[in-house]
Design an enzyme around this catalytic site. Structure first.
Site, mmCIF file in Angstrom:
data_model
loop_
_atom_site.group_PDB
_atom_site.id
_atom_site.type_symbol
_atom_site.label_atom_id
_atom_site.label_comp_id
_atom_site.label_asym_id
_atom_site.label_seq_id
_atom_site.Cartn_x
_atom_site.Cartn_y
_atom_site.Cartn_z
ATOM 1 N N SER A 1 -9.850 0.995 3.004
ATOM 2 C CA SER A 1 -9.040 1.895 2.206
ATOM 3 C C SER A 1 -7.945 1.197 1.392
ATOM 4 O O SER A 1 -7.480 1.751 0.407
ATOM 5 C CB SER A 1 -8.385 2.927 3.111
ATOM 6 O OG SER A 1 -7.463 2.290 3.996
ATOM 7 N N SER B 1 -9.959 -1.531 7.018
ATOM 8 C CA SER B 1 -9.372 -1.247 5.702
ATOM 9 C C SER B 1 -8.656 -2.411 5.031
ATOM 10 O O SER B 1 -8.242 -2.296 3.879
ATOM 11 C CB SER B 1 -8.405 -0.063 5.805
ATOM 12 O OG SER B 1 -9.137 1.133 5.874
ATOM 13 N N LYS C 1 0.858 -1.192 0.000
ATOM 14 C CA LYS C 1 0.000 0.000 0.000
ATOM 15 C C LYS C 1 0.894 1.241 0.000
ATOM 16 O O LYS C 1 1.946 1.244 0.646
ATOM 17 C CB LYS C 1 -0.865 -0.053 1.273
ATOM 18 C CG LYS C 1 -1.987 0.966 1.355
ATOM 19 C CD LYS C 1 -2.813 0.721 2.629
ATOM 20 C CE LYS C 1 -4.001 1.647 2.742
ATOM 21 N NZ LYS C 1 -4.845 1.324 3.924
#
Lengths: 449, 458
Positions: B152, B176, B77
């Site tokens: 997310s 997330s 990420k």
């Protein structure tokens, strides 16, 4: 009107590494931004790891100041924006500091209450420069994250003499504990007095703390970041005068933060309405709370050396010396230790502790360049002089005076230096080693007869 | 080359046997990324660096070096700091930020031979449940055009689901990882708070951030955790607790395992179809010998409110450093959601409001923790849905932040309590994936793998 003064003092600890990272905390005079890492630069993703030694030293200082050490403590974030604050918050302690409710007893006998002692990190340093005719501000992060201990007092002072006495004691304790150099010039100690005036109608002779706090003035002027005892003295004196003038004109001094301007010899406004600032404190989530147990606290307590006041009392009693002498000998721990070594060695040479203290104090011995053995030897030599009978010296003096009439005449005609010549003669004539000062005294007595 | 049938362990075996090279793997992944560029899963693809690393890996393999991830492409990420590789947190504020250091987890992965193939898209600063809050555009579901992949960690989930890499590192502050895993039909693990180091990962809400990962299988998830978990001297919130032998749990069946079903997680608001699907799974577990018990976690209803006080409070503080002085981008460049959280957080921490909001929320947090403590005295794990709804269409909830926040209703509790949770895929409803969540006590990741394995089968 009576001054009401409280103090906040920041003491920088001399730990090897910074408060929350492994960078060297020894930043003074180093090339800017060379003692930095992701943590003290506040880079994204970096996390603080607390310095165990710094925390223990903070607690140790608290113990030395007779504070309570709560078994639970934590760090908090103090949020504010300033260019020297890399993370946008300072890691400090808010409602659960390491140490609470201590005190320092002053020479005057008055006790100053200490509200709290807590741990925090220093900020970076702003350097305002003129480069190519343009005023710019540079940031040096070497100081960012250096461990700081803040010691806060109750508003218990009413004069500068006590303030200075307190500061000296605090400095002395920090040095005794060997946790800070407490060197004012290097910024190891930063002072922030808050000053206000109380009207005379209040019964100020009543010394109970409870009553004083009940009648505190309804404003407070803080003078920030003073780096010298002398400036604190001047800033407080200036504030007392300034505030007196305002109150005499029926005004109320503005609650504000001021700074001491050494060039102008006055305090100047920095920030008005301190109560409006809101630091949005909340528990620092990156550092688990600190839980002490009796065993751990005892281990810290054991590391506390004998403190100046205790040592002073002991010296007086144990070595039978005056309070004044004990005070001088305990001013610095290194001197006190040196003295005790000398006393020990002296004992074997049949010297009293008093003889040792007299010699060290009167001769203003530089302990850095003198060995205790030398001290003992020198005192020994002195005591041999002492054993020579006074009448013996007088006999030699008279002989010399008779044989050197010219010099005697010179002296009596005002040429004082002639005495040196005569001393030399006496020393030459004598078979024993004589003490110069003693010879001089006897010579002068005779000459001035 | 089609490697989608391979797990990490399978690919490693084939690499060792020289059936294919790491360079082949990396190239295949890069091809997938390029082919599915429209999904917008990556912010930065490290093609050059990855190919160089692959050559090095191939040499090591030739030399007989054996490391658990040697030559395996994975993605991270874009909130993980990667030394020398741009790290944006999907925010224009950090558009040109090149980190000077790598996150502990990145180092750990590289130390065992992993190849970072790219930095995945996500909601900016990890703020969001759909991936739509990215300043670099939303990520799209690989399943149904126009649908969100969940957030997310949107790009991370998509990168694994769409065979762009073998595994991906994400972060889970309120769901997330688990939510996008469930929306993308893969396995998503949120470990115990502190089990995996947060050092070098851009903080969202520091007391809630958990560092976990996406994989296709439970076995891979266990392998990844055994690499990333452990104490980090740079993260004071990682405890000394030894890292379990997770592989050993994969050999165990679930006979006698006590599974709690909390009624609060199956009440109003849950899509009936999801409920039925999960109930079917529970039945199957019962058949395998698990003991099912109905339980209650009474403070669940306060979790979202509590979370949306504590989380923005920490966000407002953590984003303070991007004040326009050091990172070159002015504060007005923060996106809508970041601004919303900064304002909320600043408000709840302000003097006069602290007691009413932040302090109260912290008290509720303690109650939620206690709920779980109590429950875990009676059962080994708890099973719940991951999301109350099926994946939604891009844009459907953008104008309604509150309904977006509610999609985390079943996941935030684990973050508030600091316990681990795993999302495992249990099939599709109208072509849209559904996940099931297993929660366990602190440091019980092994148990989660054990039960997860029972659900997924071999």
């Amino acid at each position: 009107m009576k001054p009401v003064i409280g103090l906040e003092v920041h003491v920088e600890l001399k730990t090897k590494s910074k408060m929350f990272c492994g960078c060297s905390a020894d930043y003074f005079g180093k090339k800017p931004n060379t003692h930095t890492c992701p943590v003290c630069l506040g880079l994204p993703g970096a996390l603080p790891v607390p310095n165990k030694t710094a925390i223990e030293w903070c607690v140790m200082l608290g113990m030395a100041l007779d504070c309570n050490i709560p078994l639970f403590s934590k760090f908090d974030r103090k949020n504010y924006f300033y260019p020297d604050l890399a993370k946008g918050y300072q890691i400090s302690q808010y409602d659960e500091p390491f140490c609470l409710k201590g005190s320092i007893k002053l020479g005057s006998g008055k006790t100053i209450r200490i509200t709290r002692v807590h741990m925090e990190e220093d900020t970076g340093k702003l350097i305002h420069e003129n480069v190519n005719g343009q005023g710019i501000t540079l940031i040096d992060f070497n100081r960012s994250g250096v461990p700081l201990v803040e010691i806060v007092t109750e508003p218990d002072f009413d004069n500068t003499k006590d303030v200075l006495d307190y500061l000296k004691k605090l400095q002395q304790i920090a040095r005794y504990l060997d946790i800070s150099n407490a060197d004012m010039e290097k910024g190891d100690m930063r002072l922030e007095p808050n000053i206000s005036l109380r009207s005379n109608t209040t019964n100020t002779t009543n010394n109970t703390n409870q009553q004083i706090t009940n009648k505190l003035p309804n404003y407070k002027v803080e003078v920030k970041n003073i780096n010298s005892f002398r400036f604190v003295e001047k800033a407080i004196a200036f504030e007392i005068k300034r505030q007196t003038e305002i109150i005499e004109k029926k005004g109320i001094p503005v609650q504000e933060t001021r700074g001491w301007d050494e060039n102008k010899q006055k305090t100047v406004t920095q920030r008005v309405k301190e109560e409006a600032s809101d630091y949005r404190y909340f528990p620092e989530p990156d550092i688990p709370p600190i839980r002490w147990n009796d065993k751990k606290l005892l281990m810290i307590k054991k590391q506390i050396p004998e403190l100046p006041d205790t040592k002073k009392r002991r010296f007086q009693k144990q070595y039978n010396i005056s309070q004044y002498d004990a005070e001088i000998l305990t001013r610095e721990k290194t001197l006190a230790d040196f003295y005790e070594t000398c006393v020990n060695d002296g004992q074997k040479a049949n010297l009293t502790a008093k003889q040792v203290s007299n010699y060290i104090i009167n001769k203003k011995i530089d302990i850095e360049s003198t060995l205790p053995a030398e001290i003992i030897k020198n005192i020994k030599a002195l005591t041999i002089y002492l054993r020579i009978d006074e009448s013996e010296i007088k006999k030699i003096v008279e002989r010399v005076l008779n044989e050197n009439k010219n010099a005697v005449g010179d002296y009596r005609n005002g040429k004082v230096s002639a005495v040196q010549y005569l001393i030399g003669k006496v020393l030459m004539v004598s078979k024993e080693k004589l003490e110069v000062s003693r010879v001089k005294k006897i010579l002068e007595e005779k000459l001035n007869d | 080359m089609n490697y989608s049938a391979y797990t990490i362990q399978g690919a490693r075996a084939s690499l060792k046997k020289k059936h294919f090279s790491s360079t082949h793997l990396v190239k295949a992944c890069i091809d997938e990324i390029k082919e599915k560029e429209n999904l917008n899963a990556f912010i930065t693809v490290c093609e050059k660096e990855a190919l160089k690393k692959a050559t090095e890996a191939d040499k090591k393999i030739k030399d007989g070096v054996d490391l658990p991830l040697l030559g395996i492409p994975i993605s991270v990420k874009d909130i993980y700091l990667t030394k020398g590789i741009r790290t944006t947190a999907a925010s224009k504020i950090l558009d040109d930020f090149i980190p000077q250091y790598s996150a502990t987890v990145v180092k750990k992965l590289e130390d065992v031979g992993a190849i970072i193939i790219g930095k995945t898209n996500c909601d900016a600063w990890a703020h969001g449940s759909s991936g739509e809050n990215s300043d670099y555009g939303p990520t799209e579901s690989p399943f149904l055009e126009g649908y969100v992949p969940g957030g997310s960690s949107s790009g991370s989930a998509v990168s694994v689901a769409a065979q762009m890499c073998f595994a991906s590192m994400g972060s889970d502050t309120g769901g997330s990882i688990r939510l996008p895993a469930s929306f993308c039909e893969i396995v998503g693990l949120k470990p115990t708070y502190g089990r995996v180091s947060r050092y070098g990962i851009i903080a969202m809400a520091s007391s809630l951030d958990s560092i976990g990962h996406f994989t296709n299988t439970i076995e891979e998830s266990a392998l990844m955790l055994s690499i990333t978990a452990g104490k980090d001297p740079n993260d004071a919130t990682t405890p000394d607790e030894t890292v379990d032998d997770y592989q050993s749990y994969l050999k165990k069946d679930i006979k006698g395992i006590r599974i709690g079903i909390p009624k609060e997680y199956f009440a109003q608001g849950l899509d009936k179809r999801i409920k039925e699907k999960i109930e079917a799974e529970i039945k199957s577990l019962e058949k395998q010998g698990a003991k099912i018990e109905n339980i209650s976690l009474p403070n669940t209803e306060y979790a979202i409110a509590c979370y949306y006080i504590i989380q923005p409070a920490e966000v407002s503080s953590n984003l303070g450093r991007y004040d326009g002085i050091r990172y070159g981008s002015a504060r007005q460049n923060f996106g809508e959601e970041a601004k919303r959280r900064i304002m909320l957080g600043t408000y709840v921490l302000s003097s006069g409001y602290y007691d009413a909001y932040y302090k109260k929320a912290m008290q509720i947090r303690t109650l939620i923790k206690k709920d779980f403590d109590e429950v875990f005295k009676k059962v080994d794990v708890v099973i719940t849905p991951v999301s109350p709804t099926l994946p939604w269409k891009i844009g459907e909830k953008s104008s309604d932040p509150l309904s977006m926040y509610l999609s985390d209703v079943y996941t935030v509790t684990a973050n508030l309590a600091g316990i681990p949770g795993i999302s495992v895929p249990i099939g599709l409803i109208q072509s849209l994936p559904v996940g099931l969540q297993i929660l366990g006590p602190h440091f019980s990741e092994g148990k989660l793998f054990q039960v997860g394995k029972a659900i997924l089968g071999v």
